[in-house]
Design a protein around this motif. Structure first.
Motif, short mmCIF file in Angstrom:
data_model
loop_
_atom_site.label_atom_id
_atom_site.label_comp_id
_atom_site.label_asym_id
_atom_site.label_seq_id
_atom_site.Cartn_x
_atom_site.Cartn_y
_atom_site.Cartn_z
N SER A 154 0.82 -1.21 0.00
CA SER A 154 0.00 0.00 0.00
C SER A 154 0.86 1.26 0.00
CB SER A 154 -0.97 0.01 1.19
OG SER A 154 -0.25 0.15 2.40
N MET A 155 2.12 1.13 0.39
CA MET A 155 3.03 2.28 0.42
C MET A 155 3.95 2.32 -0.80
SD MET A 155 2.34 4.06 3.06
CE MET A 155 3.76 5.13 3.06
N ALA A 156 3.80 1.34 -1.73
CA ALA A 156 4.67 1.28 -2.90
C ALA A 156 4.62 2.61 -3.66
CB ALA A 156 4.24 0.13 -3.80
N GLY A 157 5.80 3.15 -3.96
CA GLY A 157 5.89 4.40 -4.69
C GLY A 157 5.67 5.64 -3.83
N LYS A 158 5.35 5.46 -2.56
CA LYS A 158 5.12 6.60 -1.66
C LYS A 158 6.31 6.76 -0.73
CE LYS A 158 0.13 5.86 -1.56
NZ LYS A 158 -1.02 5.55 -0.72
N GLN A 159 6.47 7.96 -0.24
CA GLN A 159 7.54 8.22 0.72
C GLN A 159 7.14 7.65 2.07
OE1 GLN A 159 8.60 12.32 1.00
NE2 GLN A 159 10.11 12.00 2.58
N SER A 160 8.05 6.93 2.72
CA SER A 160 7.73 6.39 4.04
C SER A 160 8.00 7.45 5.12
CB SER A 160 8.55 5.13 4.33
OG SER A 160 9.91 5.44 4.42
N VAL A 161 7.31 7.30 6.23
CA VAL A 161 7.43 8.21 7.36
C VAL A 161 8.00 7.41 8.52
CG1 VAL A 161 6.19 9.66 9.00
CG2 VAL A 161 5.49 9.61 6.61
N ARG A 162 9.06 7.92 9.11
CA ARG A 162 9.66 7.26 10.29
C ARG A 162 9.53 8.19 11.49
NH1 ARG A 162 15.01 4.57 7.57
NH2 ARG A 162 13.85 3.03 6.38
N ILE A 163 9.10 7.60 12.58
CA ILE A 163 8.89 8.37 13.82
C ILE A 163 9.80 7.82 14.90
CG2 ILE A 163 7.23 8.95 15.63
CD1 ILE A 163 5.04 8.65 13.46
N LEU A 164 10.49 8.73 15.60
CA LEU A 164 11.30 8.36 16.75
C LEU A 164 10.51 8.70 17.99
CD1 LEU A 164 13.91 7.63 18.31
CD2 LEU A 164 14.65 10.00 17.95
N GLY A 165 10.26 7.70 18.82
CA GLY A 165 9.57 7.91 20.08
C GLY A 165 10.53 7.68 21.23
N ILE A 166 10.55 8.60 22.19
CA ILE A 166 11.41 8.47 23.38
C ILE A 166 10.51 8.56 24.60
CG2 ILE A 166 13.31 9.45 24.70
CD1 ILE A 166 14.38 10.59 22.06
N GLU A 167 10.70 7.63 25.53
CA GLU A 167 9.88 7.58 26.74
C GLU A 167 10.79 7.43 27.94
OE1 GLU A 167 8.01 5.63 30.10
OE2 GLU A 167 9.48 4.68 28.81
N SER A 168 10.47 8.12 29.02
CA SER A 168 11.19 7.90 30.26
C SER A 168 10.18 7.82 31.40
CB SER A 168 12.22 9.00 30.51
OG SER A 168 11.60 10.25 30.65
N SER A 169 10.37 6.81 32.22
CA SER A 169 9.53 6.64 33.40
C SER A 169 10.44 6.75 34.61
CB SER A 169 8.82 5.28 33.36
OG SER A 169 9.78 4.25 33.41
#
Length: 72
Positions: A10-25
């Protein structure tokens, strides 16, 4: 030829989006990279359990310092 996963098709030919998530408890710092909201590329957790054992529980100032070290 490598077969594509249906989600990847479904993403073929589309730009992918990458997300960096940081969590601290109170006693852990974690980071993850997720692609297109569905695929986990990386997931790491830095535990502070051993550090807090010697104090008999979570020491907030020590935890804060360790989060900074873990994230950098």
């Amino acid at each position: 030829m490598k077969k594509m996963h249906p989600r990847d098709k479904s993403m073929a030919g589309k730009q992918s989006v990458r997300i960096l998530g940081i969590e601290s408890s109170c006693d852990e710092t974690a980071a993850a990279v997720v692609e297109n909201g569905t695929r986990i590329l990386s997931n790491v957790v830095a535990s502070q359990i051993d550090i807090h054992k010697k104090d008999g529980g979570v020491f907030p100032e020590g935890a804060s310092r360790q989060h900074v070290l873990s994230i950098t």
